[in-house]
Enzyme design. Structure first.
Site, mmCIF file in Angstrom:
data_model
loop_
_atom_site.group_PDB
_atom_site.id
_atom_site.type_symbol
_atom_site.label_atom_id
_atom_site.label_comp_id
_atom_site.label_asym_id
_atom_site.label_seq_id
_atom_site.Cartn_x
_atom_site.Cartn_y
_atom_site.Cartn_z
ATOM 1 N N ARG A 121 0.820 -1.235 0.000
ATOM 2 C CA ARG A 121 0.000 0.000 0.000
ATOM 3 C C ARG A 121 0.846 1.275 0.000
ATOM 4 O O ARG A 121 0.409 2.330 0.439
ATOM 5 C CB ARG A 121 -0.972 0.032 1.174
ATOM 6 C CG ARG A 121 -1.967 -1.101 1.153
ATOM 7 C CD ARG A 121 -3.077 -0.893 2.172
ATOM 8 N NE ARG A 121 -3.964 -2.021 2.146
ATOM 9 C CZ ARG A 121 -3.786 -3.123 2.853
ATOM 10 N NH1 ARG A 121 -2.752 -3.214 3.680
ATOM 11 N NH2 ARG A 121 -4.628 -4.119 2.769
ATOM 12 N N LYS A 143 2.640 11.364 -11.335
ATOM 13 C CA LYS A 143 1.788 10.456 -12.127
ATOM 14 C C LYS A 143 2.573 9.171 -12.356
ATOM 15 O O LYS A 143 3.653 9.194 -12.944
ATOM 16 C CB LYS A 143 1.447 11.079 -13.478
ATOM 17 C CG LYS A 143 0.321 12.088 -13.423
ATOM 18 C CD LYS A 143 -0.093 12.460 -14.833
ATOM 19 C CE LYS A 143 -1.202 13.493 -14.833
ATOM 20 N NZ LYS A 143 -1.538 13.933 -16.200
ATOM 21 N N GLU A 185 8.861 18.175 -24.795
ATOM 22 C CA GLU A 185 8.193 18.589 -23.544
ATOM 23 C C GLU A 185 8.752 19.931 -23.065
ATOM 24 O O GLU A 185 8.031 20.746 -22.493
ATOM 25 C CB GLU A 185 8.360 17.523 -22.444
ATOM 26 C CG GLU A 185 7.759 16.154 -22.787
ATOM 27 C CD GLU A 185 6.237 16.078 -22.682
ATOM 28 O OE1 GLU A 185 5.587 17.084 -22.344
ATOM 29 O OE2 GLU A 185 5.679 14.988 -22.963
ATOM 30 N N LYS A 227 6.705 22.974 -14.152
ATOM 31 C CA LYS A 227 5.850 21.829 -13.815
ATOM 32 C C LYS A 227 5.492 21.851 -12.338
ATOM 33 O O LYS A 227 4.338 21.608 -11.968
ATOM 34 C CB LYS A 227 6.538 20.509 -14.207
ATOM 35 C CG LYS A 227 5.660 19.312 -13.850
ATOM 36 C CD LYS A 227 5.765 18.143 -14.756
ATOM 37 C CE LYS A 227 4.702 17.109 -14.403
ATOM 38 N NZ LYS A 227 4.809 15.878 -15.135
ATOM 39 N N GLU A 237 -4.910 16.935 -11.051
ATOM 40 C CA GLU A 237 -5.456 17.302 -12.365
ATOM 41 C C GLU A 237 -6.969 17.481 -12.347
ATOM 42 O O GLU A 237 -7.701 16.900 -13.154
ATOM 43 C CB GLU A 237 -5.050 16.257 -13.423
ATOM 44 C CG GLU A 237 -5.171 16.795 -14.848
ATOM 45 C CD GLU A 237 -4.628 15.851 -15.901
ATOM 46 O OE1 GLU A 237 -3.437 15.518 -15.851
ATOM 47 O OE2 GLU A 237 -5.423 15.435 -16.762
ATOM 48 N N ARG A 241 -3.892 21.569 -14.005
ATOM 49 C CA ARG A 241 -2.840 20.650 -14.472
ATOM 50 C C ARG A 241 -3.086 20.172 -15.901
ATOM 51 O O ARG A 241 -2.163 19.733 -16.587
ATOM 52 C CB ARG A 241 -2.703 19.464 -13.497
ATOM 53 C CG ARG A 241 -1.521 18.579 -13.845
ATOM 54 C CD ARG A 241 -1.161 17.588 -12.740
ATOM 55 N NE ARG A 241 -0.095 16.724 -13.207
ATOM 56 C CZ ARG A 241 0.630 15.945 -12.426
ATOM 57 N NH1 ARG A 241 0.409 15.917 -11.127
ATOM 58 N NH2 ARG A 241 1.578 15.178 -12.936
ATOM 59 N N ASN A 245 -1.081 18.972 -20.525
ATOM 60 C CA ASN A 245 -1.421 18.037 -21.610
ATOM 61 C C ASN A 245 -1.474 18.732 -22.967
ATOM 62 O O ASN A 245 -1.986 18.165 -23.936
ATOM 63 C CB ASN A 245 -2.772 17.371 -21.334
ATOM 64 C CG ASN A 245 -2.692 16.439 -20.155
ATOM 65 O OD1 ASN A 245 -1.643 15.861 -19.890
ATOM 66 N ND2 ASN A 245 -3.781 16.310 -19.421
ATOM 67 N N HIS A 248 -0.940 16.795 -26.053
ATOM 68 C CA HIS A 248 -1.008 15.378 -25.699
ATOM 69 C C HIS A 248 -2.280 14.694 -26.164
ATOM 70 O O HIS A 248 -2.309 13.472 -26.324
ATOM 71 C CB HIS A 248 -0.861 15.197 -24.189
ATOM 72 C CG HIS A 248 0.554 15.395 -23.699
ATOM 73 N ND1 HIS A 248 1.253 16.543 -23.935
ATOM 74 C CD2 HIS A 248 1.387 14.580 -23.004
ATOM 75 C CE1 HIS A 248 2.464 16.440 -23.396
ATOM 76 N NE2 HIS A 248 2.576 15.255 -22.837
ATOM 77 N N HIS A 252 -1.624 11.236 -27.932
ATOM 78 C CA HIS A 252 -2.037 9.909 -27.456
ATOM 79 C C HIS A 252 -2.731 9.132 -28.564
ATOM 80 O O HIS A 252 -2.540 7.929 -28.721
ATOM 81 C CB HIS A 252 -2.956 10.033 -26.236
ATOM 82 C CG HIS A 252 -2.239 10.527 -25.022
ATOM 83 N ND1 HIS A 252 -2.861 11.280 -24.044
ATOM 84 C CD2 HIS A 252 -0.958 10.381 -24.635
ATOM 85 C CE1 HIS A 252 -1.970 11.587 -23.116
ATOM 86 N NE2 HIS A 252 -0.818 11.050 -23.448
ATOM 87 N N HIS A 265 7.064 9.173 -27.416
ATOM 88 C CA HIS A 265 6.113 10.115 -26.819
ATOM 89 C C HIS A 265 6.346 11.566 -27.271
ATOM 90 O O HIS A 265 5.424 12.251 -27.728
ATOM 91 C CB HIS A 265 6.209 9.990 -25.297
ATOM 92 C CG HIS A 265 5.202 10.801 -24.561
ATOM 93 N ND1 HIS A 265 3.853 10.568 -24.649
ATOM 94 C CD2 HIS A 265 5.347 11.878 -23.749
ATOM 95 C CE1 HIS A 265 3.212 11.455 -23.900
ATOM 96 N NE2 HIS A 265 4.094 12.261 -23.343
#
Ligand code: NAD
Ligand code: GLY
Length: 361
Positions: A121, A143, A185, A227, A237, A241, A245, A248, A252, A265
């Site tokens: 956990r 993330k 990026e 960032k 997000e 946030r 993206n 993105h 994606h 990417h």
């Protein structure tokens, strides 16, 4: 070179950026009060280059590290590979206080972070990113995820690291294509948040592409600062946030449409940023000159503007299945100007198609 703080109440942490910083790994772990067993996860490429060095530095600091290597590549970000790392953690006898270190690019970082977030956990997680993309983006902000056959990053968590240690010297061994990928990026940060930084990128491309040490440190630090600022305001997000993206949404879809093989990417993000600039222009949000600026910086950094082997219809379908689609609407991150973003969820399919026609060969 200096630190960047990510201020998130009781889960705040520091991003330490310098050349030769790997040498400080043992000291960092001691400062954070870790002792005993540590699992270091890396991939075959990075492990071969830096694995033994990290292990011996950690041993010299009195810790008991073990190195686990995975295959390089996006396919590694999977539950199958995660299962093997869980088995390693269990057989090593890692407990809740045992840190897990990610030494590598974004694949290793996302995968290892997923392990750290879920094993027992949650155990302490340290990021030692070695690709430019990981140093400016994926190692910061928490993330973590693995992919599912039905989509990328679908199984994951927000799980902040306890520290990020960036050694800019590791970039000397990074393949050229991976350098460009990270630069996509970096360009993104200039476009969404800082016109002065954008100007710096425009005027210092030679030094950056030649991997000049101080230029690289500067762009990494400024990217991490931008960032961190966004993540501090909206860790999970829920609103702001989403601006990270930028580019993105289309990226994606392109990655998925080409089976995650043709484009990495950053390359897909570059094409996506071109698409987002075109949509902004078609909506009257920004000038033709701004679209030209976006095209020119992408090309200057040897990144693609257009995607091959995709179809407009496939991309449209994929866009509607993106996990960032809230209530059936795509939240488009668009540009008003350099450093000024606007988020719109009312972009018509017609406008999207017009932009896609321009970016798909
Ligand atoms: P990657 O981890 O596959 O690394 C790229 C290649 O470079 C690999 O072959 C790797 O072995 C090699 N490499 C890394 N560092 C090296 C070095 N110093 N010297 C020599 N070779 C080196 O890819 P990436 O671009 O770093 O990361 C991409 C991943 O990051 C994707 O899975 C993407 O989804 C994820 N990502 C996550 C976030 C986030 O916020 N968590 C953000 C952006 C991207
Ligand atoms: N790379 C996007 C984010 O971290 O939110």
């Amino acid at each position: 070179m200096g630190d960047v703080s990510v201020n998130l109440r009781d889960i705040s942490y520091t991003i330490n950026i310098d050349s030769n910083n790997l040498d400080n790994a043992g000291q960092l772990l001691r400062q954070l009060n870790y002792q005993g067993k540590i699992l270091v996860v890396s991939d075959e490429n990075v492990g071969k280059l830096y694995g033994e060095r990290i292990i011996s530095l950690l041993k010299s600091a009195g810790l008991m590290p073990e190195l686990f290597l995975v295959q390089p590549g996006e396919e590694t970000k999977s539950l199958t590979v995660a299962e093997k790392i869980f088995a390693k953690a269990i057989t090593m006898g890692l407990d809740r206080k045992s840190p897990i270190i990610a030494l590598g690019g974004g694949v290793v970082g996302d995968l290892t972070g997923f392990i750290a977030a879920t094993y027992l956990r949650g155990v302490p997680f340290i990021q030692i990113p070695t690709s430019l993309l990981a140093q400016v983006d994926s190692s910061v902000g928490g993330k973590v995820a693995v992919n599912h056959a039905l989509g990328k990053n679908l199984i994951g968590a927000f799980y902040q690291p306890k520290a990020v240690l960036i050694d800019t010297n590791t970039l000397s061994t990074l393949p050229e294509r991976e350098l460009y990928t990270g630069l996509a990026e970096v360009i993104k940060y200039g476009l969404i948040a800082d016109s002065d930084f954008f100007k710096y990128l425009k005027h210092n491309s030679e030094a950056i592409l030649n991997r000049d040490s101080s230029a690289l440190k500067h762009i990494i630090k400024r990217s991490c600062e931008i960032k961190a600022e966004v993540v501090e305001k909206d860790e999970k997000e829920l609103s702001l946030r989403v601006i990270l993206n930028f580019g993105h949404t289309i990226a994606h879809a392109i990655e998925a449409n080409t089976g995650y093989k043709q484009y990495n990417h950053g390359e897909a993000v570059a094409i996506g940023m071109h698409g987002a600039a075109l949509i902004s222009n078609l909506l009257g949000l920004c000038s033709n000159e701004l679209v030209e600026e976006v095209r020119s910086i992408i090309s200057r950094y040897r990144l693609p503007l257009k995607a091959k082997n995709c179809t407009v219809d496939d991309i449209i379908n994929l866009l509607l299945r993106d996990k960032k689609v809230v209530g059936g609407k795509v939240h488009w991150v668009l540009l008003n100007d350099i450093g000024k973003v606007v988020v719109r969820n009312d972009v018509s399919e017609d406008i999207i198609k017009k932009a896609l026609v321009e970016i798909i060969i």
